[in-house]
Design an enzyme around this catalytic site. Structure first.
Site, PDB file in Angstrom:
ATOM      1  N   HIS A 120      31.169  38.550  63.541  1.00 21.17           N
ATOM      2  CA  HIS A 120      29.944  39.026  63.776  1.00 21.17           C
ATOM      3  C   HIS A 120      29.906  38.347  65.484  1.00 21.17           C
ATOM      4  O   HIS A 120      29.566  38.023  65.912  1.00 21.17           O
ATOM      5  CB  HIS A 120      29.496  38.656  62.311  1.00 21.17           C
ATOM      6  CG  HIS A 120      27.951  38.629  62.540  1.00 21.17           C
ATOM      7  ND1 HIS A 120      27.303  38.011  62.134  1.00 21.17           N
ATOM      8  CD2 HIS A 120      26.913  39.209  63.104  1.00 21.17           C
ATOM      9  CE1 HIS A 120      26.000  38.233  62.053  1.00 21.17           C
ATOM     10  NE2 HIS A 120      25.870  39.550  62.372  1.00 21.17           N
ATOM     11  N   CYS A 139      27.907  32.097  57.693  1.00 21.63           N
ATOM     12  CA  CYS A 139      26.616  31.958  58.699  1.00 21.63           C
ATOM     13  C   CYS A 139      25.821  33.057  57.890  1.00 21.63           C
ATOM     14  O   CYS A 139      24.569  32.628  58.024  1.00 21.63           O
ATOM     15  CB  CYS A 139      27.302  32.359  59.744  1.00 21.63           C
ATOM     16  SG  CYS A 139      27.849  30.778  60.684  1.00 21.63           S
ATOM     17  N   HIS A 140      27.115  34.577  57.885  1.00 22.47           N
ATOM     18  CA  HIS A 140      25.763  35.657  57.899  1.00 22.47           C
ATOM     19  C   HIS A 140      26.810  36.670  56.793  1.00 22.47           C
ATOM     20  O   HIS A 140      25.838  37.855  56.954  1.00 22.47           O
ATOM     21  CB  HIS A 140      25.751  37.201  58.513  1.00 22.47           C
ATOM     22  CG  HIS A 140      24.933  35.589  59.719  1.00 22.47           C
ATOM     23  ND1 HIS A 140      26.109  35.005  61.365  1.00 22.47           N
ATOM     24  CD2 HIS A 140      23.725  34.857  60.311  1.00 22.47           C
ATOM     25  CE1 HIS A 140      24.691  34.570  62.196  1.00 22.47           C
ATOM     26  NE2 HIS A 140      23.716  34.060  61.466  1.00 22.47           N
ATOM     27  N   GLY A 141      27.140  35.778  55.678  1.00 20.35           N
ATOM     28  CA  GLY A 141      28.389  36.929  54.156  1.00 20.35           C
ATOM     29  C   GLY A 141      28.377  37.738  55.041  1.00 20.35           C
ATOM     30  O   GLY A 141      28.478  38.111  53.903  1.00 20.35           O
ATOM     31  N   PRO A 154      27.857  42.110  57.756  1.00 19.51           N
ATOM     32  CA  PRO A 154      27.149  41.944  59.108  1.00 19.51           C
ATOM     33  C   PRO A 154      28.654  42.433  60.451  1.00 19.51           C
ATOM     34  O   PRO A 154      28.412  42.787  61.330  1.00 19.51           O
ATOM     35  CB  PRO A 154      26.015  41.220  60.033  1.00 19.51           C
ATOM     36  CG  PRO A 154      26.087  39.755  59.247  1.00 19.51           C
ATOM     37  CD  PRO A 154      27.114  40.543  57.966  1.00 19.51           C
TER      38      PRO A 154
END
Lengths: 175, 688
Positions: A120, A139-141, A154
């Site tokens: 990502h 960070c963003h799963g 993501p």
């Protein structure tokens, strides 16, 4: 100068164009070293040479993180369960379809070697976390499975496999 | 920059911008339509050349800063790794270090031109003073830049120059401590010099903008020294001045490229290829050539404070020039006396420069004092008196008249004088530097890598490596060389596999491992050559108190006197082989027993080449000591020559690439200069 013949005009124009063109070529060539110096220098390239990693100390179910060219490489000695999980998923259902077999070396199926950088935005996923027995990026799963393939979140692509080869049964060479 | 522009672009997009920010009009009025006197000669192209050099220095400097480490332990090696490892790093570094010299050559010509043609006179006083400020800033920038490579001359130059401020009464020592950020020149000093060296060029660029602004308000002076009166007196800046400046600039680039590609270390000091050592002062501290006249003035005054005042006074006095010289006639062309005194002043400056490079003793001190007096007398006595008593010749009525008069051209002879003078100063410096190596002159050998097409002899490099490995490396380190270098292009021509085999023969200490222990592993291509001793103290202890110096840069760090006028020829013949000549002669220079009248100190050996003759290194190599596989006779002279070749390569690993690129650049620049010359003739054909 009002009586300039057209032949003289052409000659003068040619001279102007030629001078301008040569000067432009020179300027462009002069830019080359200024850009080229930004590329990795000889010592950086030499330091990025292949490294050898001894696998003997890594017990089943454990992993280590080594650095190659400044990148973290996860080397995971997968359990039978992890391998089975990775192989039972229908490949076509994955966001970035790839079989587990294509991501490991034949005959060394329990060894997963991936570059531990989330596809990502470049954070480092944590091993043995997340819902797929693989990696979880805080960070963003984004979640990766036990083959390092992205399953949720993501991240668009699987964790990349670096170039490596088995030198012996317990030693690999990365790079 | 002379008032609102009347320029109107035709393109609607440009019109839209122009109504909001009249920048195109500004450029047009400053560099296109701007009227420039039609009688300008080539001395006027140096303004453009200086702008170009400032640009070159800023661009190469910003790039070098990307790779440089301002730390006392790492600065020296980081500069060397730029030269060795960064793509085109050698080019950028040599462009920058020689660029400083080119910048000063151009600025001195620019200043003398202003002096000769009275360019400082009403209404150009501010323009001139801004120029003096730029010159001062350049000197500060150049000085701090010279400190950054952290060689011996960097360190001791910094020490000497900062100590100048200690001459100030009462607060001097506090100021020096403030400049240093410590009790001596050290890491804080290096860091702040790096920061300021990065800052000051942009300050210079700012003052240059003011300088150009003032120029465009007052208008350019010209060789006749009369102001333009009608349109016939001027031509538009573009294309007339641009093409002429362009031609001058490319000619200057040829001169610059000669230094960069063929004699990059001609103006540098070999001592600066030795890392800074706060415990050892070089025998003769000589500043860079562009400070030498002022250095001579400093040393000629027997009082510390007096010397410092005179040195700075010699520069500050320039700012008062517009009021010291009151003569109505600007150009020295029409001032028979001023013209003669001007040339005497030029000679004075050159001789002061030459004296600045000489040791401060005997006749040199006396000469420096006389010339220092002459220097100041020119400004404070000669010019004020001349402006009262001199009867100038009639100046032309207008610039157009001057052009028609076809004033004689002396440019070529003047350039020849300047080149000779520059050579004299450079030679003076080399003289002074060579004094400390006061042994007899080694013979000049024939080297395959000399000259514009020079290439290393691969066989000699491989044999030299063998000699180094079997003999030299038992005592001397080679810290800047990596095993991978053996396989580099332009080197001894090992294959990567051969270089790897050399590396893996060596045990390298690595670690710590997971258990926290250090361990040994076989060397890799990325490893440095191993040092024979773990630290300098160990090297000292094992070698009778004298640590064997590192050999990486040895071939560039040794020097000897070539004498006048040889050093001027050296510039043209591209002689750069002092180091290898010296090493070769040194290895063959042992004499045993020493001459009867020579008293050899304990633990030393007699060498006829070594300065002072008493060298601590025993005779390192004799006939048949190293086995040559290629049939070359195993004689000392071959060993010496091969290892000198090898050391030249370790000191300058990109020598072949440098000379190869140099040829391409030279051919290109000469072609471009030719084209520009004919274009310029065509453009100017209807202006004359």
């Amino acid at each position: 100068m009002t009586t300039t013949s057209s032949a003289e005009h052409t000659r003068r124009d040619f001279l102007f164009v030629a001078t301008g063109a040569v000067a432009a070529v020179g300027a462009a060539a002069a830019v080359w070293p200024l850009i080229s110096q930004m590329n990795p220098d000889a010592s950086t390239i030499a330091a990025g040479a292949p490294i050898e990693v001894d696998l003997a100390p890594i017990a089943e179910g454990q992993d280590i993180k080594v650095f190659w060219r400044g990148k973290p490489i996860y080397i995971m000695n997968r359990t039978k369960k992890q391998v089975d999980e990775a192989r039972s998923v229908p490949t076509a259902s994955l966001p970035d379809p790839a079989s587990d077999q294509s991501r490991v070396k034949e005959g060394h199926d329990q060894w997963l070697v991936v570059i531990g950088i989330c596809t990502h935005l470049g954070c480092i996923p944590i091993a043995h976390e997340g819902e797929y027995d693989g990696f979880f990026c805080p960070c963003h799963g984004s979640q990766y499975d036990s083959s390092g393939r992205v399953r949720r979140g993501p991240a668009p692509l699987n964790l990349p496999v670096p170039p490596y080869a088995f030198v012996s049964d317990s030693k690999i060479k990365i790079g | 920059m002379s008032g609102p522009s009347t320029y109107q672009p035709t393109n609607p997009a440009l019109q839209w911008i122009e109504r909001r920010l009249p920048i195109i009009g500004l450029i047009h009025s400053s560099f296109v339509a701007y009227p420039t006197p039609r009688n300008l000669n080539y001395w006027w192209t140096f303004g453009g050349i200086l702008s170009f050099m400032l640009g070159v220095q800023i661009i190469t400097g910003v790039i070098l800063a990307m790779h440089y480490t301002p730390h006392v332990d790492m600065a020296f090696n980081s500069v060397e790794s730029i030269v060795r490892d960064v793509n085109f790093g050698w080019l950028l570094r040599y462009l920058h270090s020689n660029g400083a010299s080119m910048f000063f050559i151009a600025v001195y010509i620019h200043m003398f031109r202003g002096l000769y043609y009275g360019s400082y006179k009403e209404p150009r006083e501010i323009l001139w003073i801004l120029g003096v400020i730029i010159y001062l800033l350049m000197m500060a920038t150049g000085f701090m830049g010279y400190v950054l490579p952290w060689g011996q001359m960097s360190f001791w130059g910094a020490t000497v120059i900062t100590n100048l401020f200690s001459a100030i009464p009462y607060v001097g020592d506090s100021i020096v401590t403030l400049l240093w950020g410590g009790y001596s020149v050290g890491n804080p000093t290096l860091n702040r010099f790096f920061s300021l060296h990065y800052l000051l060029p942009f300050v210079i660029a700012g003052v240059v903008v003011l300088h150009v602004w003032a120029l465009h308000v007052a208008g350019q002076n010209n060789p006749a020294g009369v102001e333009p009166k009608t349109e016939k007196d001027t031509v538009p800046f573009t294309p007339y001045a641009t093409i002429k400046d362009g031609f001058g600039m490319v000619c200057f680039m040829i001169f610059y490229a000669w230094f960069v590609f063929y004699v990059p270390n001609y103006l540098g000091d070999p001592d600066n290829y030795i890392m800074a050592n706060p415990g050892v002062t070089p025998a003769h501290i000589v500043p860079e050539w562009y400070y030498l006249p002022f250095y001579a003035i400093l040393r000629s005054i027997p009082s510390k404070l007096g010397g410092v005042i005179c040195m700075f006074g010699a520069i500050v006095v320039l700012a008062f020039l517009p009021w010291l010289d009151n003569a109505k006639t600007r150009s020295s062309r029409y001032r028979p006396l001023a013209k003669q005194f001007f040339w005497m002043f030029v000679v004075t400056c050159i001789l002061l420069g030459w004296l600045g490079g000489k040791p401060a003793e005997g006749i040199y001190t006396i000469a420096s004092r006389v010339l220092t007096f002459v220097y100041f007398a020119y400004f404070l006595i000669v010019l004020p008196i001349l402006s009262r008593i001199e009867k100038p010749r009639a100046v032309p009525n207008s610039i157009a008249d001057d052009v028609l008069a076809k004033y004689g051209k002396k440019v070529v002879s003047a350039i020849a004088v300047l080149v000779l003078a520059g050579g004299l100063i450079a030679g003076g410096v080399q003289d002074a530097r060579a004094q400390e190596h006061g042994g007899p002159t080694p013979p000049s050998l024939k080297w395959s890598f000399a000259g514009p097409f020079g290439k290393f002899d691969r066989g000699a490099l491989q044999r030299g490596y063998k000699v180094y490995k079997e003999v030299c490396s038992t005592c001397h380190s080679m810290n800047l060389l990596y095993f991978r270098n053996l396989a580099d292009e332009g080197g001894p021509g090992f294959t990567a596999a051969q270089a790897l085999a050399v590396a893996s023969d060596v045990k390298v200490k690595d670690g710590p491992n997971d258990a926290g222990d250090m361990f040994e592993r076989p060397g890799r291509l990325a490893d440095r050559f191993p040092a024979p001793f773990p630290n300098e103290q160990a090297a000292r202890a094992a070698n009778g108190g004298a640590a064997p110096p590192d050999l990486s840069l040895m071939a560039k760090a040794r020097n000897y006197d070539r004498g006048f006028p040889q050093f001027i020829f050296d510039f043209f013949t591209q002689f750069q082989e002092k180091g290898p000549n010296y090493i070769d002669a040194l290895l063959q220079g042992y004499v045993d027993p020493p001459p009867a009248d020579f008293k050899l100190p304990e633990g030393a050996y007699y060498n006829k080449i070594y300065p002072g003759h008493a060298i601590k290194m025993p005779k390192p190599i004799s006939d048949d000591q190293v086995t040559y596989d290629d049939g070359t006779p195993q004689k000392l002279e071959n060993y010496a020559k091969d290892v000198s070749t090898f050391l030249m390569w370790t000191a300058e690993p990109h020598l072949e690439a440098r000379k190869r690129l140099g040829l391409q650049v030279m051919v290109f620049l000469i072609l471009l200069a030719g084209l520009l010359y004919f274009t310029k003739k065509k453009v100017w054909a209807n202006a004359h």
